[in-house]
Design an enzyme around this catalytic site. Sequence first.
Site, short mmCIF file in Angstrom:
data_model
loop_
_atom_site.label_atom_id
_atom_site.label_comp_id
_atom_site.label_asym_id
_atom_site.label_seq_id
_atom_site.Cartn_x
_atom_site.Cartn_y
_atom_site.Cartn_z
N ASP A 155 -0.11 -6.04 1.35
CA ASP A 155 -0.79 -4.44 2.77
C ASP A 155 -2.57 -5.07 2.36
O ASP A 155 -3.37 -3.79 2.01
CB ASP A 155 -0.08 -3.73 1.86
CG ASP A 155 0.95 -3.69 1.32
OD1 ASP A 155 2.19 -4.35 2.73
OD2 ASP A 155 1.76 -3.25 0.67
N GLU A 170 6.39 -2.18 12.06
CA GLU A 170 5.58 -1.75 10.51
C GLU A 170 4.72 -2.16 10.07
O GLU A 170 4.17 -3.00 11.25
CB GLU A 170 6.26 -1.60 8.69
CG GLU A 170 6.50 -2.65 8.40
CD GLU A 170 7.60 -3.04 6.86
OE1 GLU A 170 7.68 -2.06 6.93
OE2 GLU A 170 6.81 -3.83 6.62
N HIS A 216 0.61 -7.51 8.04
CA HIS A 216 0.32 -6.28 7.45
C HIS A 216 -1.10 -6.64 7.43
O HIS A 216 -1.84 -6.81 6.95
CB HIS A 216 0.43 -5.45 6.14
CG HIS A 216 0.46 -4.52 5.69
ND1 HIS A 216 1.07 -3.44 5.64
CD2 HIS A 216 -0.94 -3.89 5.70
CE1 HIS A 216 0.43 -2.86 5.15
NE2 HIS A 216 -0.41 -2.25 5.62
#
Length: 364
Positions: free
Chosen positions: A55, A233, A299
């Site tokens: 991330d 996401e 991400h």
Amino acid sequence: METRPNNRNWLLLIGWVFLFTQCKGSDESNQGPVTPPTPDAATTFTNPLLISGPDPWVYQQGQTYYYTHTLGDRIGLIKTQAISQLKNERFTTVWTPPATGPYSKNLWAPELHQLNGKWYIYFAADDGTQASNGADINHRMYVLENEAADPTTGTWTLKGKIAPTTDRWAIDGSVFEHNGQMYFIWSGWQGSNDPGIQQIYIAKMTNPWTLEGDRVMLTRPTFDWEMNGLVNEGPGVIKNAAGKVFLIYSASGCWTDSYALGRLTLRDNGNPMNPDDWIKAPTPVLATNADNGAFGPGHNGFFKSPDGTEDWIIYHANPAPNLGCNNSRSPRIQKFTWRADGTPDFGQPVKVNTPVARPSGEVK
């Protein structure tokens, strides 16, 4: 009585030793590849930037870059003028959570932003409670604030939880501005304590730690390449030179090699709060490339080269198949371009351990 060797025999012995040595040296030099010269670190770098770094996030302030990634038990920042040289840097821990409580465990995907003259870090955290299937069911988004000029100094204060009227499981929060309005985007569940489909939501912000009204769902898994895990996401927004808005997100489960980046495009003069004004690209914009050592890229974040002439993306990926959502995910960066229609072209994940030109204008 001293015995002296015969001169002729002595010369023959020396000759045989010399010949044996030369032959042995030739054999060893052919037993493996020649080590290539070390790349010039003044002009190139290699991916991944770090061995581990899930991330990843970069915030750019002029020619200074602030980097962070998921550390799990704390939040740390790296301040650097050379993002390609992270291996030479160390984290400064800027905030450590309490030992217990709703935001004490599983600190994920922190993002640093400078808003209204102050610094804010958005992060997901929970109390450690898990469902029977191992899902961390109490994740919510939280906000830290710092008034210092340099976010690696000063005092970080918890402003609290940032949530819409419908307060549900939430991770991967990010902020963007459009036409003078700030928006918060994140990934969440539709229901309560229901680890099912992850969707991306949006809400207006009244200030950096408060949302206005309820959430609006922008996208959920619909294409085949998004369905391996039913996840959308990690949303992040980038604009092109004309101001056109693109939302780049991660799809499928991070525990699969199907994890990839997708794209939403906001229609011209569109309303970010209207899902119908976002157009989803039918194919991934960055996906697994086994030959290049990039499995499950996702991400993302974006930054420019120090001289402002190049656009770069940062993302994480695994170096081998079937490694899942673990610390084997490592941060990589690569330059990208823009197509004639204004959309970003990320190409293929760059090959690991291969010299790449450093961002233009980066300190040497």
